[in-house]
Design a protein around this motif. Structure first.
Motif, PDB file in Angstrom:
ATOM      1  N   PRO A  13       0.845  -1.192   0.000  1.00  0.00           N
ATOM      2  CA  PRO A  13       0.000   0.000   0.000  1.00  0.00           C
ATOM      3  C   PRO A  13       0.879   1.241   0.000  1.00  0.00           C
ATOM      4  O   PRO A  13       1.989   1.194   0.542  1.00  0.00           O
ATOM      5  N   SER A  14       0.427   2.335  -0.634  1.00  0.00           N
ATOM      6  CA  SER A  14       1.329   3.492  -0.696  1.00  0.00           C
ATOM      7  C   SER A  14       1.606   4.011   0.704  1.00  0.00           C
ATOM      8  O   SER A  14       0.721   4.067   1.547  1.00  0.00           O
ATOM      9  N   GLY A  15       2.870   4.326   0.924  1.00  0.00           N
ATOM     10  CA  GLY A  15       3.296   4.785   2.241  1.00  0.00           C
ATOM     11  C   GLY A  15       3.928   3.658   3.052  1.00  0.00           C
ATOM     12  O   GLY A  15       4.494   3.907   4.107  1.00  0.00           O
ATOM     13  N   ALA A  16       3.869   2.423   2.549  1.00  0.00           N
ATOM     14  CA  ALA A  16       4.406   1.297   3.332  1.00  0.00           C
ATOM     15  C   ALA A  16       5.930   1.231   3.292  1.00  0.00           C
ATOM     16  O   ALA A  16       6.539   0.484   4.031  1.00  0.00           O
ATOM     17  N   GLY A  17       6.526   1.989   2.407  1.00  0.00           N
ATOM     18  CA  GLY A  17       7.992   1.986   2.345  1.00  0.00           C
ATOM     19  C   GLY A  17       8.530   1.367   1.068  1.00  0.00           C
ATOM     20  O   GLY A  17       9.736   1.225   0.901  1.00  0.00           O
ATOM     21  N   LYS A  18       7.627   1.055   0.162  1.00  0.00           N
ATOM     22  CA  LYS A  18       8.056   0.390  -1.074  1.00  0.00           C
ATOM     23  C   LYS A  18       8.913   1.294  -1.964  1.00  0.00           C
ATOM     24  O   LYS A  18       9.907   0.842  -2.518  1.00  0.00           O
ATOM     25  N   SER A  19       8.525   2.558  -2.081  1.00  0.00           N
ATOM     26  CA  SER A  19       9.281   3.457  -2.968  1.00  0.00           C
ATOM     27  C   SER A  19      10.721   3.586  -2.493  1.00  0.00           C
ATOM     28  O   SER A  19      11.642   3.648  -3.309  1.00  0.00           O
ATOM     29  N   ASN A 145      -2.798  15.426  -1.553  1.00  0.00           N
ATOM     30  CA  ASN A 145      -3.679  16.283  -0.756  1.00  0.00           C
ATOM     31  C   ASN A 145      -4.540  15.400   0.156  1.00  0.00           C
ATOM     32  O   ASN A 145      -4.487  14.169   0.081  1.00  0.00           O
ATOM     33  N   GLU A 146      -5.360  16.039   1.019  1.00  0.00           N
ATOM     34  CA  GLU A 146      -6.114  15.282   2.026  1.00  0.00           C
ATOM     35  C   GLU A 146      -7.032  14.230   1.384  1.00  0.00           C
ATOM     36  O   GLU A 146      -7.085  13.079   1.839  1.00  0.00           O
ATOM     37  N   ALA A 147      -7.733  14.631   0.292  1.00  0.00           N
ATOM     38  CA  ALA A 147      -8.650  13.674  -0.350  1.00  0.00           C
ATOM     39  C   ALA A 147      -7.869  12.469  -0.880  1.00  0.00           C
ATOM     40  O   ALA A 147      -8.301  11.318  -0.735  1.00  0.00           O
ATOM     41  N   GLN A 148      -6.704  12.733  -1.474  1.00  0.00           N
ATOM     42  CA  GLN A 148      -5.880  11.638  -2.020  1.00  0.00           C
ATOM     43  C   GLN A 148      -5.366  10.740  -0.887  1.00  0.00           C
ATOM     44  O   GLN A 148      -5.291   9.518  -1.031  1.00  0.00           O
ATOM     45  N   ILE A 149      -5.023  11.361   0.237  1.00  0.00           N
ATOM     46  CA  ILE A 149      -4.551  10.569   1.388  1.00  0.00           C
ATOM     47  C   ILE A 149      -5.668   9.629   1.859  1.00  0.00           C
ATOM     48  O   ILE A 149      -5.441   8.438   2.075  1.00  0.00           O
ATOM     49  N   GLN A 150      -6.880  10.157   1.934  1.00  0.00           N
ATOM     50  CA  GLN A 150      -8.006   9.336   2.387  1.00  0.00           C
ATOM     51  C   GLN A 150      -8.254   8.177   1.418  1.00  0.00           C
ATOM     52  O   GLN A 150      -8.494   7.044   1.831  1.00  0.00           O
ATOM     53  N   THR A 151      -8.192   8.463   0.101  1.00  0.00           N
ATOM     54  CA  THR A 151      -8.363   7.386  -0.908  1.00  0.00           C
ATOM     55  C   THR A 151      -7.291   6.323  -0.707  1.00  0.00           C
ATOM     56  O   THR A 151      -7.572   5.125  -0.706  1.00  0.00           O
ATOM     57  N   ARG A 152      -6.040   6.774  -0.547  1.00  0.00           N
ATOM     58  CA  ARG A 152      -4.930   5.821  -0.420  1.00  0.00           C
ATOM     59  C   ARG A 152      -5.043   4.985   0.853  1.00  0.00           C
ATOM     60  O   ARG A 152      -4.715   3.800   0.854  1.00  0.00           O
ATOM     61  N   LEU A 153      -5.526   5.601   1.940  1.00  0.00           N
ATOM     62  CA  LEU A 153      -5.685   4.843   3.190  1.00  0.00           C
ATOM     63  C   LEU A 153      -6.781   3.782   3.047  1.00  0.00           C
ATOM     64  O   LEU A 153      -6.625   2.646   3.502  1.00  0.00           O
ATOM     65  N   ALA A 154      -7.875   4.171   2.379  1.00  0.00           N
ATOM     66  CA  ALA A 154      -8.971   3.211   2.168  1.00  0.00           C
ATOM     67  C   ALA A 154      -8.489   2.066   1.274  1.00  0.00           C
ATOM     68  O   ALA A 154      -8.745   0.882   1.548  1.00  0.00           O
ATOM     69  N   ASN A 155      -7.740   2.417   0.209  1.00  0.00           N
ATOM     70  CA  ASN A 155      -7.216   1.386  -0.692  1.00  0.00           C
ATOM     71  C   ASN A 155      -6.209   0.480   0.024  1.00  0.00           C
ATOM     72  O   ASN A 155      -6.162  -0.727  -0.214  1.00  0.00           O
ATOM     73  N   ALA A 156      -5.425   1.082   0.922  1.00  0.00           N
ATOM     74  CA  ALA A 156      -4.396   0.319   1.650  1.00  0.00           C
ATOM     75  C   ALA A 156      -5.039  -0.820   2.433  1.00  0.00           C
ATOM     76  O   ALA A 156      -4.545  -1.948   2.438  1.00  0.00           O
ATOM     77  N   LYS A 157      -6.152  -0.515   3.068  1.00  0.00           N
ATOM     78  CA  LYS A 157      -6.832  -1.508   3.896  1.00  0.00           C
ATOM     79  C   LYS A 157      -7.238  -2.716   3.035  1.00  0.00           C
ATOM     80  O   LYS A 157      -7.029  -3.870   3.401  1.00  0.00           O
ATOM     81  N   ARG A 158      -7.780  -2.420   1.856  1.00  0.00           N
ATOM     82  CA  ARG A 158      -8.218  -3.470   0.929  1.00  0.00           C
ATOM     83  C   ARG A 158      -7.013  -4.268   0.418  1.00  0.00           C
ATOM     84  O   ARG A 158      -7.038  -5.492   0.375  1.00  0.00           O
ATOM     85  N   GLU A 159      -5.945  -3.534   0.050  1.00  0.00           N
ATOM     86  CA  GLU A 159      -4.751  -4.203  -0.493  1.00  0.00           C
ATOM     87  C   GLU A 159      -4.094  -5.133   0.529  1.00  0.00           C
ATOM     88  O   GLU A 159      -3.619  -6.210   0.180  1.00  0.00           O
ATOM     89  N   MET A 160      -4.104  -4.696   1.786  1.00  0.00           N
ATOM     90  CA  MET A 160      -3.407  -5.485   2.807  1.00  0.00           C
ATOM     91  C   MET A 160      -4.068  -6.832   3.056  1.00  0.00           C
ATOM     92  O   MET A 160      -3.458  -7.732   3.608  1.00  0.00           O
ATOM     93  N   GLU A 161      -5.332  -6.949   2.625  1.00  0.00           N
ATOM     94  CA  GLU A 161      -6.023  -8.231   2.795  1.00  0.00           C
ATOM     95  C   GLU A 161      -5.447  -9.315   1.884  1.00  0.00           C
ATOM     96  O   GLU A 161      -5.727 -10.489   2.046  1.00  0.00           O
ATOM     97  N   GLU A 162      -4.628  -8.916   0.895  1.00  0.00           N
ATOM     98  CA  GLU A 162      -4.145  -9.895  -0.091  1.00  0.00           C
ATOM     99  C   GLU A 162      -2.726 -10.380   0.164  1.00  0.00           C
ATOM    100  O   GLU A 162      -2.149 -11.075  -0.664  1.00  0.00           O
ATOM    101  N   TRP A 163      -2.164 -10.016   1.328  1.00  0.00           N
ATOM    102  CA  TRP A 163      -0.737 -10.325   1.527  1.00  0.00           C
ATOM    103  C   TRP A 163      -0.428 -11.807   1.486  1.00  0.00           C
ATOM    104  O   TRP A 163       0.640 -12.217   1.064  1.00  0.00           O
ATOM    105  N   ARG A 164      -1.393 -12.655   1.864  1.00  0.00           N
ATOM    106  CA  ARG A 164      -1.127 -14.101   1.885  1.00  0.00           C
ATOM    107  C   ARG A 164      -0.966 -14.712   0.494  1.00  0.00           C
ATOM    108  O   ARG A 164      -0.481 -15.828   0.360  1.00  0.00           O
ATOM    109  N   ASP A 165      -1.391 -13.998  -0.527  1.00  0.00           N
ATOM    110  CA  ASP A 165      -1.245 -14.519  -1.891  1.00  0.00           C
ATOM    111  C   ASP A 165       0.188 -14.392  -2.394  1.00  0.00           C
ATOM    112  O   ASP A 165       0.533 -14.905  -3.455  1.00  0.00           O
TER     113      ASP A 165
END
Ligand code: 5GP
Length: 197
Positions: A13-19, A145-165
């Motif tokens: 998820p963005s912000g996790a340290g991948k970049s 910006n704040e709206a983009q941060i909120q989108t990315r946080l919501a997406n992060a939650k969904r993405e993190m559900e797939e780590w076992r794959d």
């Protein structure tokens, strides 16, 4: 002796340290970083052909319709895709490739029908140490910006559900720790006997 090329996939998820990992890895000369196409506008300092191929929505649609993408996905409201030909060409030459793609893209890469392609794939998920730390890192970056941060946080939650794959997971610590773990994975995967011809 000669070895087959490996396709390393890294998702987080963005912000996790991948970049930071990708930036650190980019300076190693022992693999090629796959430059994706995107319809997103360049951020300050980003270079066309180095960070991304910045293309129009029309051009993106043409590539997708022509089946030129190994995978593509819409991420945070923009389209991103990996051109198939370049990746396959590098792997056939025995060169390792690094794909920095989202979970939907990784799913498509994993689902490639080509039986010869599957064994070349090594996928790694970078997990933020906590939800609070993810938000802190995302805000510290200061590129959204704040709206983009909120989108990315919501997406992060969904993405993190797939780590076992993923075959590997790295729980993000310091940049040095993350890099060392990723390099250890690369190093071990390169030593697998089945990769040597
Ligand atoms: P950013 O806009 O911050 O550079 O990237 C946003 C997200 O898009 C990241 O999670 C990144 O991994 C993902 N991404 C970048 N290139 C590709 C690609 O070619 N395909 C897919 N599926 N995702 C990508």
């Amino acid at each position: 002796m000669k070895r087959q090329g490996i396709v390393f996939v890294i998702s987080a998820p963005s912000g996790a340290g991948k970049s930071t990992i990708c930036e650190g890895l980019r300076h190693s000369a022992d693999f090629v970083y796959s430059v994706s196409c995107t319809t997103r506008a360049p951020r300050p300092g980003e270079v066309n052909g180095k960070d991304y191929w910045f293309i129009s929505a029309d051009e993106f649609t043409r590539h997708a319709a022509g089946g030129e993408f190994l995978e593509w996905a819409e991420v945070h409201g923009n389209c991103y895709g990996t051109l198939r030909a370049r990746v396959l060409e590098l792997v056939a030459q025995g060169t390792d490739v690094l794909l920095d793609i989202d979970v939907a893209g990784a799913r498509q890469v994993r689902g490639q029908a080509d039986a010869g392609f599957k064994p070349t794939l090594v996928d790694v998920f970078i997990m933020p140490p906590s939800a609070e730390e993810l938000e802190r890192r995302l805000r510290k970056r200061g590129t959204e910006n704040e709206a983009q941060i909120q989108t990315r946080l919501a997406n992060a939650k969904r993405e993190m559900e797939e780590w076992r794959d993923y075959q590997y997971v790295i729980v993000s610590g310091s940049m040095e720790e993350d890099l060392a773990r990723f390099r250890a994975i690369m190093s071990a995967e390169r030593c697998r006997s089945r990769r040597w011809l």
